[in-house]
Design an enzyme around this catalytic site. Sequence first.
Site, PDB file in Angstrom:
ATOM      1  N   GLU A  22      -1.264  -8.754   4.322  1.00 25.63           N
ATOM      2  CA  GLU A  22      -1.067  -9.103   5.742  1.00 25.63           C
ATOM      3  C   GLU A  22      -2.392  -9.295   6.470  1.00 25.63           C
ATOM      4  O   GLU A  22      -2.447  -9.988   7.488  1.00 25.63           O
ATOM      5  CB  GLU A  22      -0.220  -8.023   6.444  1.00 25.63           C
ATOM      6  CG  GLU A  22      -0.944  -6.774   6.878  1.00 25.63           C
ATOM      7  CD  GLU A  22      -1.267  -5.799   5.756  1.00 25.63           C
ATOM      8  OE1 GLU A  22      -1.925  -4.779   6.012  1.00 25.63           O
ATOM      9  OE2 GLU A  22      -0.835  -6.062   4.598  1.00 25.63           O
ATOM     10  N   CYS A  49       0.832  -1.204   0.000  1.00 28.15           N
ATOM     11  CA  CYS A  49       0.000   0.000   0.000  1.00 28.15           C
ATOM     12  C   CYS A  49       0.870   1.258   0.000  1.00 28.15           C
ATOM     13  O   CYS A  49       1.485   1.587  -1.006  1.00 28.15           O
ATOM     14  CB  CYS A  49      -0.996  -0.041   1.165  1.00 28.15           C
ATOM     15  SG  CYS A  49      -2.386   1.109   0.950  1.00 28.15           S
ATOM     16  N   HIS A  67      -3.566  -5.193   0.845  1.00 20.98           N
ATOM     17  CA  HIS A  67      -3.005  -5.542   2.152  1.00 20.98           C
ATOM     18  C   HIS A  67      -3.021  -7.051   2.377  1.00 20.98           C
ATOM     19  O   HIS A  67      -3.887  -7.576   3.086  1.00 20.98           O
ATOM     20  CB  HIS A  67      -3.790  -4.838   3.271  1.00 20.98           C
ATOM     21  CG  HIS A  67      -3.504  -3.388   3.395  1.00 20.98           C
ATOM     22  ND1 HIS A  67      -2.534  -2.898   4.246  1.00 20.98           N
ATOM     23  CD2 HIS A  67      -4.052  -2.313   2.774  1.00 20.98           C
ATOM     24  CE1 HIS A  67      -2.486  -1.582   4.148  1.00 20.98           C
ATOM     25  NE2 HIS A  67      -3.395  -1.191   3.259  1.00 20.98           N
TER      26      HIS A  67
END
Length: 254
Positions: free
Chosen positions: A220, A109, A218
């Site tokens: 994660e 990002c 994202h």
Amino acid sequence: MPPRIAIPVPHSTDREYAERSLPQYEKAVVIAGGEPVRIPLDQPPAEVMELIERCDAVLLPGSKADVDPAKYDAPRAPETAASDSGRDTVDELLLQDAYNMRKPILGICYGLQILNVYRTGTLIQHIESPVKHDAGRKVAVAHNVEVEPGSRLARVVASTVETSDGRKFVIPVNSSHHQAAGKAGDGLRVVARSPRDGVIEALEGVSPDHFVLAVQWHPERSVDEDEPSRAIFRALVKAARVRHEKLKGEFESV
């Protein structure tokens, strides 16, 4: 000993945001077999460099800040959020070391955006699109991205997704951004876009011997249930391990 992955604290002044978001990146690195190393934003550059030099790779996380448009010679748009000079300083130290020492880089990002600007690219300061790029963390799948065949990213996710048309890999992703890469920076190429509006969703380095990958979503946030997300972090840790073992072998042969 697992490869050490340097991760800067996401924001220099919003402690609550930083402490909420950073553990997600650390967890993803651990799942992939790496050792996360927090890089503080409030220490002198010499101390920061001591930490950085002992790391094998760099992960640049997201942030609630926006890159200062002055860094890419653009006037500030009214929608552009405040910059974070503390984060930018550390990111630039990390990137300088990673490019000098050929350490693997993964940007996520904001990490994609600061990487692109560091490499003399530009940003779109505010996306106007029917696609909900700013959907936020509560929306598990905001839109799809199409990955260019033959790219490093395509190879990373090749075993986890099917092609939609025999050529491009399609990945459903979350999305929490209102800016995006404009012109790709030096040594970077576009390898994924949002198919409905053409917004750049991933960049990677053009040098085959240097792992440089950045995604606008994202991964994660979705490592627990999403195999492409896990594959991205595994690729970073694998590249860090290969580099570490190569350097170790060169040192031992001297």
